[in-house]
Scaffold this motif. Structure first.
Motif, PDB file in Angstrom:
ATOM      1  N   SER A 143      13.224 -11.553 -37.707  1.00  0.00           N
ATOM      2  CA  SER A 143      13.841 -10.868 -36.575  1.00  0.00           C
ATOM      3  C   SER A 143      13.838 -11.716 -35.302  1.00  0.00           C
ATOM      4  O   SER A 143      13.106 -12.689 -35.192  1.00  0.00           O
ATOM      5  N   GLU A 177      17.289  -9.514 -38.367  1.00  0.00           N
ATOM      6  CA  GLU A 177      17.463  -8.308 -37.554  1.00  0.00           C
ATOM      7  C   GLU A 177      17.114  -8.578 -36.097  1.00  0.00           C
ATOM      8  O   GLU A 177      16.469  -9.577 -35.790  1.00  0.00           O
ATOM      9  N   ILE A 178      17.523  -7.654 -35.246  1.00  0.00           N
ATOM     10  CA  ILE A 178      17.061  -7.742 -33.858  1.00  0.00           C
ATOM     11  C   ILE A 178      15.779  -6.924 -33.739  1.00  0.00           C
ATOM     12  O   ILE A 178      15.767  -5.725 -33.988  1.00  0.00           O
ATOM     13  N   GLU A 179      14.713  -7.609 -33.419  1.00  0.00           N
ATOM     14  CA  GLU A 179      13.397  -6.969 -33.286  1.00  0.00           C
ATOM     15  C   GLU A 179      13.390  -6.040 -32.070  1.00  0.00           C
ATOM     16  O   GLU A 179      12.906  -4.922 -32.121  1.00  0.00           O
ATOM     17  N   GLY A 180      13.938  -6.563 -30.982  1.00  0.00           N
ATOM     18  CA  GLY A 180      13.949  -5.779 -29.763  1.00  0.00           C
ATOM     19  C   GLY A 180      14.388  -6.623 -28.583  1.00  0.00           C
ATOM     20  O   GLY A 180      14.514  -7.843 -28.685  1.00  0.00           O
ATOM     21  N   LYS A 201      20.047  -0.954 -21.564  1.00  0.00           N
ATOM     22  CA  LYS A 201      19.771   0.154 -22.490  1.00  0.00           C
ATOM     23  C   LYS A 201      21.072   0.737 -23.032  1.00  0.00           C
ATOM     24  O   LYS A 201      21.161   1.096 -24.198  1.00  0.00           O
ATOM     25  N   PHE A 204      22.103  -1.970 -25.710  1.00  0.00           N
ATOM     26  CA  PHE A 204      21.243  -2.199 -26.887  1.00  0.00           C
ATOM     27  C   PHE A 204      20.552  -0.930 -27.402  1.00  0.00           C
ATOM     28  O   PHE A 204      19.904  -0.960 -28.442  1.00  0.00           O
ATOM     29  N   GLU A 206      18.154   1.889 -28.484  1.00  0.00           N
ATOM     30  CA  GLU A 206      16.735   1.985 -28.849  1.00  0.00           C
ATOM     31  C   GLU A 206      16.035   0.641 -28.997  1.00  0.00           C
ATOM     32  O   GLU A 206      14.810   0.571 -29.048  1.00  0.00           O
ATOM     33  N   LYS A 207      16.822  -0.420 -29.121  1.00  0.00           N
ATOM     34  CA  LYS A 207      16.226  -1.746 -29.316  1.00  0.00           C
ATOM     35  C   LYS A 207      15.444  -2.210 -28.081  1.00  0.00           C
ATOM     36  O   LYS A 207      14.586  -3.073 -28.170  1.00  0.00           O
ATOM     37  N   ARG A 252       5.823  -0.387 -33.192  1.00  0.00           N
ATOM     38  CA  ARG A 252       7.110  -0.458 -33.891  1.00  0.00           C
ATOM     39  C   ARG A 252       6.951  -1.016 -35.305  1.00  0.00           C
ATOM     40  O   ARG A 252       7.767  -0.766 -36.171  1.00  0.00           O
TER      41      ARG A 252
END
Ligand SMILES: Nc1ncnc2c1ncn2[C@@H]1O[C@H](COP(=O)(O)OP(=O)(O)OP(=O)(O)O)[C@@H](O)[C@H]1O
Ligand SMILES: [Mg+2]
Length: 255
Positions: A143, A177-180, A201, A204, A206-207, A252
C-alpha cells in the motif's frame, strides 16, 4: 507483515517526517520495523541519526549490485526494534545505472522478499519524483501512504499521483492499495488548513486519517539532531500528532 511506501511526487510535503516518526513510534510499540530510504537526499537516513559519510554500503549497492538488503541494514542505536536500510547521494546514479537492466522495476521487490519475514512493518521513504526508484518502491509494497500538505494548492499533482498508482497497479503490482492520506503541517489557527482538510476529505473520503499532523517547529528541528520526535521533545504538538497517527494506523490494520 505489512509493506507500505510513503509517496507523493510533490517535494517537501512531509513524507520523510512522517516516515521517520511513524516508524519510530511503531518500533517503540514493540513492532519490528524496517525503514528503507530510497531517496538520494537520504533525509530518513540522517534524520534517524546515521552519518551518511560513514556508510560502507547503502541502498545504492542493493539496487545496482548483488548486495542483499541484509548486508546494508543497520540497527538504530536510538530506537529498539528499528532497522534502517540507508541511502546516500550515490543513489542518484542508480537511476541511470538501472536503465536497460532486465526487470529493473522488480529489483527491490525481489530483495525485500529475502528479509520480509523478519519484520512486522516495512516502510519505504520515496524521493519526490516518478523515476525508476519510485516505481521500484510502488511495485514492492502492499500500500501507499500519501502525505498531503495543508496548503492552497494541496490537490495539485494529486491526479498525476493517482495515475501513477493506477499504472503500477495495472502493470506491475495488481494488489497495490492506498493505505491512507495524511494531512501534514496543519495549522489550527487558520481557516485555510481546515478548508484544505475538508477538500481532501471530499476527494479521498474515508482514506483520509482523522489525525492531521500539526505544523510544529519541533518537527522541523528534530532531524538536524538526528532524532525522531519522541526523543527530541516527546511532549510537543508534533509528537502528539504522530503518536495519534500511529494509533490510528494500527487500528486500521486490524480491520
Ligand atoms: N508538521 C510539520 N511542521 C513543521 N515542519 C515540518 C512538518 N513536517 C515537515 N516539516 C518540515 O518541512 C520540510 C519538508 O518535510 P519533509 O522532509 O518531511 O518532506 P518530504 O516530502 O520528505 O520532502 P522531499 O520531497 O524533499 O523528500 C522539512 O524541513 C521538515 O522538517
Ligand atoms: Mg523526503
Amino acid at each position: 507483515m505489512k509493506k507500505v511506501c510513503i509517496f507523493n511526487q510533490k517535494g517537501g510535503v512531509g513524507k520523510t517526517t512522517t516516515n521517520i516518526n511513524l516508524c519510530a513510534y511503531l518500533a517503540m510499540e514493540g513492532y519490528r520495523v524496517l525503514t528503507i530510504d530510497i531517496d538520494p537526499q537520504g533525509n530518513t537516513t540522517s534524520g534517524l541519526g546515521l552519518d551518511k559519510r560513514n556508510l560502507e554500503m547503502s541502498m545504492y549497492d542493493v539496487l545496482t549490485s548483488d548486495a542483499s538488503l541484509k548486508e546494508v541494514i543497520l540497527k538504530s542505536e536510538l530506537v529498539k526494534n528499528l532497522d534502517i536500510a540507508p541511502s546516500t547521494m550515490e543513489l542518484a546514479g542508480a537511476e541511470v545505472e538501472m536503465i536497460g537492466k532486465e526487470n529493473r522495476e522488480l529489483i527491490l521487490t525481489n530483495k525485500i522478499k529475502e528479509i520480509e519475514n523478519e519484520y512486522d512493518f516495512i516502510f519505504i521513504d520515496c524521493p519526490p519524483s516518478l523515476g525508476v526508484l519510485t516505481i521500484n518502491a510502488l511495485t514492492s509494497v502492499e500500500s501507499v501512504l500519501i502525505p498531503i500538505q495543508c496548503e492552497f494548492y494541496a490537490l495539485e499533482g494529486v491526479g498525476q499521483l493517482i495515475n501513477t498508482v493506477k499504472l503500477v497497479k495495472k502493470s506491475l503490482n495488481k494488489d497495490l492499495e492506498i493505505e491512507g492520506v495524511v494531512m501534514t503541517m496543519y495549522d489550527y489557527r487558520t481557516n485555510l488548513s481546515n478548508e484544505v482538510f475538508e477538500e481532501v476529505k471530499n476527494f479521498f473520503g474515508e482514506k483520509v486519517f482523522r489525525t492531521a499532523i500539526s505544523r510544529n517547529i519541533r518537527l522541523a528541528e528534530a532531524p538536524s539532531f538526528g532524532l525522531p520526535i519522541m526523543l527530541y521533545d516527546e511532549k510537543c504538538k508534533g509528537a502528539e500528532s504522530y503518536k495519534s497517527l500511529t494509533k490510528e494506523f494500527l487500528s486500521r490494520q486490524s480491520k
